[in-house]
Motif scaffolding. Structure first.
Motif, PDB file in Angstrom:
ATOM      1  N   SER A 134      27.209  69.034  22.770  1.00  0.00           N
ATOM      2  CA  SER A 134      27.490  68.887  21.256  1.00  0.00           C
ATOM      3  C   SER A 134      26.471  68.239  20.431  1.00  0.00           C
ATOM      4  CB  SER A 134      29.026  68.309  20.943  1.00  0.00           C
ATOM      5  OG  SER A 134      28.879  66.858  21.276  1.00  0.00           O
ATOM      6  N   PHE A 135      26.412  68.262  19.196  1.00  0.00           N
ATOM      7  CA  PHE A 135      25.560  67.720  18.263  1.00  0.00           C
ATOM      8  C   PHE A 135      25.705  66.141  18.559  1.00  0.00           C
ATOM      9  CE2 PHE A 135      24.070  65.904  14.299  1.00  0.00           C
ATOM     10  CZ  PHE A 135      22.699  66.304  14.260  1.00  0.00           C
ATOM     11  N   ALA A 136      26.920  65.729  18.308  1.00  0.00           N
ATOM     12  CA  ALA A 136      27.211  64.349  18.364  1.00  0.00           C
ATOM     13  C   ALA A 136      26.752  63.569  19.797  1.00  0.00           C
ATOM     14  CB  ALA A 136      28.779  64.082  18.673  1.00  0.00           C
ATOM     15  N   VAL A 137      26.759  64.539  20.913  1.00  0.00           N
ATOM     16  CA  VAL A 137      26.285  63.888  22.062  1.00  0.00           C
ATOM     17  C   VAL A 137      24.703  63.889  21.743  1.00  0.00           C
ATOM     18  CG1 VAL A 137      25.384  64.541  24.394  1.00  0.00           C
ATOM     19  CG2 VAL A 137      27.810  64.727  23.578  1.00  0.00           C
ATOM     20  N   HIS A 138      24.038  64.909  21.340  1.00  0.00           N
ATOM     21  CA  HIS A 138      22.621  64.659  20.783  1.00  0.00           C
ATOM     22  C   HIS A 138      22.099  63.458  20.049  1.00  0.00           C
ATOM     23  CE1 HIS A 138      22.342  69.068  22.262  1.00  0.00           C
ATOM     24  NE2 HIS A 138      21.250  68.770  22.514  1.00  0.00           N
ATOM     25  N   TRP A 139      22.906  63.315  19.103  1.00  0.00           N
ATOM     26  CA  TRP A 139      23.062  62.168  18.050  1.00  0.00           C
ATOM     27  C   TRP A 139      22.997  60.859  18.881  1.00  0.00           C
ATOM     28  CZ3 TRP A 139      26.768  58.736  16.371  1.00  0.00           C
ATOM     29  CH2 TRP A 139      26.521  57.768  15.361  1.00  0.00           C
ATOM     30  N   VAL A 140      23.781  60.639  19.795  1.00  0.00           N
ATOM     31  CA  VAL A 140      24.060  59.499  20.503  1.00  0.00           C
ATOM     32  C   VAL A 140      22.816  59.117  21.388  1.00  0.00           C
ATOM     33  CG1 VAL A 140      25.236  58.223  22.125  1.00  0.00           C
ATOM     34  CG2 VAL A 140      26.545  59.182  20.356  1.00  0.00           C
ATOM     35  N   LYS A 183      30.779  65.295  36.202  1.00  0.00           N
ATOM     36  CA  LYS A 183      31.112  66.227  35.128  1.00  0.00           C
ATOM     37  C   LYS A 183      30.154  67.557  34.750  1.00  0.00           C
ATOM     38  CE  LYS A 183      33.102  62.457  33.198  1.00  0.00           C
ATOM     39  NZ  LYS A 183      33.354  61.942  32.048  1.00  0.00           N
ATOM     40  N   THR A 184      30.783  68.261  33.998  1.00  0.00           N
ATOM     41  CA  THR A 184      29.869  69.635  33.751  1.00  0.00           C
ATOM     42  C   THR A 184      29.462  69.707  32.568  1.00  0.00           C
ATOM     43  OG1 THR A 184      31.784  70.566  32.860  1.00  0.00           O
ATOM     44  CG2 THR A 184      31.509  70.958  35.334  1.00  0.00           C
ATOM     45  N   HIS A 185      29.528  68.687  31.657  1.00  0.00           N
ATOM     46  CA  HIS A 185      29.070  68.372  30.308  1.00  0.00           C
ATOM     47  C   HIS A 185      29.278  66.863  29.924  1.00  0.00           C
ATOM     48  CE1 HIS A 185      32.420  68.518  27.970  1.00  0.00           C
ATOM     49  NE2 HIS A 185      32.985  69.277  28.626  1.00  0.00           N
ATOM     50  N   TRP A 186      28.422  66.682  28.846  1.00  0.00           N
ATOM     51  CA  TRP A 186      28.411  65.218  28.407  1.00  0.00           C
ATOM     52  C   TRP A 186      29.759  65.041  27.651  1.00  0.00           C
ATOM     53  CZ3 TRP A 186      25.679  60.878  29.460  1.00  0.00           C
ATOM     54  CH2 TRP A 186      24.442  61.264  30.218  1.00  0.00           C
ATOM     55  N   MET A 187      30.434  63.770  27.963  1.00  0.00           N
ATOM     56  CA  MET A 187      31.483  63.401  26.913  1.00  0.00           C
ATOM     57  C   MET A 187      30.980  62.305  26.112  1.00  0.00           C
ATOM     58  SD  MET A 187      34.133  65.268  27.706  1.00  0.00           S
ATOM     59  CE  MET A 187      35.392  64.470  26.957  1.00  0.00           C
TER      60      MET A 187
END
Length: 142
Positions: free
Chosen positions: A98-104, A125-129
């Motif tokens: 997600s964009f939020a993960v990129h932002w963080v 995990k299969t993707h970032w939380m």
């Protein structure tokens, strides 16, 4: 024909998998859209190099405020998209995140670390939380 008995909430397991796939596509589309806002905001107002002129003078704020108004977004959303896009070159962005993960993760100062971090998923995990990304970015900056 074997009847499916696994349920997730009120839907069958297979319907749940369809819903997840559909929503993953929507998250990818939203992320692309947010990066597009950031890329175009950078085109309108490139970021000043570190140590350059006064960080974010009235000029960039006015043009970004105008851009935000013209596209119907709040100025902070345009500013966030612009900064995030500046930290993630197109070839380093991950569609599945997600964009939020990129932002963080953009908070990781070192480019190599930041670009490596997004591909170094938390164990199991299969993707970032978002919480995992916050921990990763926070751990990197402490």
């Amino acid at each position: 024909m074997v009847e499916e008995t696994r349920k997730v909430g009120a839907v069958s397991g297979s319907r749940y998998e369809e819903i997840v796939a559909e929503l993953q596509g929507e998250v990818e589309q939203r992320t692309r859209g947010q990066f597009m806002v950031g890329d175009r905001a950078l085109e309108v107002e490139p970021l000043s190099p570190p140590g350059g002129s006064a960080a974010e003078s009235a000029g960039p704020q006015q043009s970004l405020a105008q851009l935000a108004q013209d596209i119907g977004l709040p100025l902070p959303a345009v500013q966030q998209a612009r900064w995030t896009a500046s930290r993630w070159p197109v070839d380093q962005r991950r569609r599945a995140e997600s964009f939020a993960v990129h932002w963080v993760l953009a908070g990781i100062e070192d480019d190599e670390e930041r670009f490596g971090a997004i591909d170094d998923l938390p164990e199991g995990k299969t993707h970032w939380m978002l919480d995992d990304a916050k921990c990763r970015a926070g751990c990197e900056t402490q």
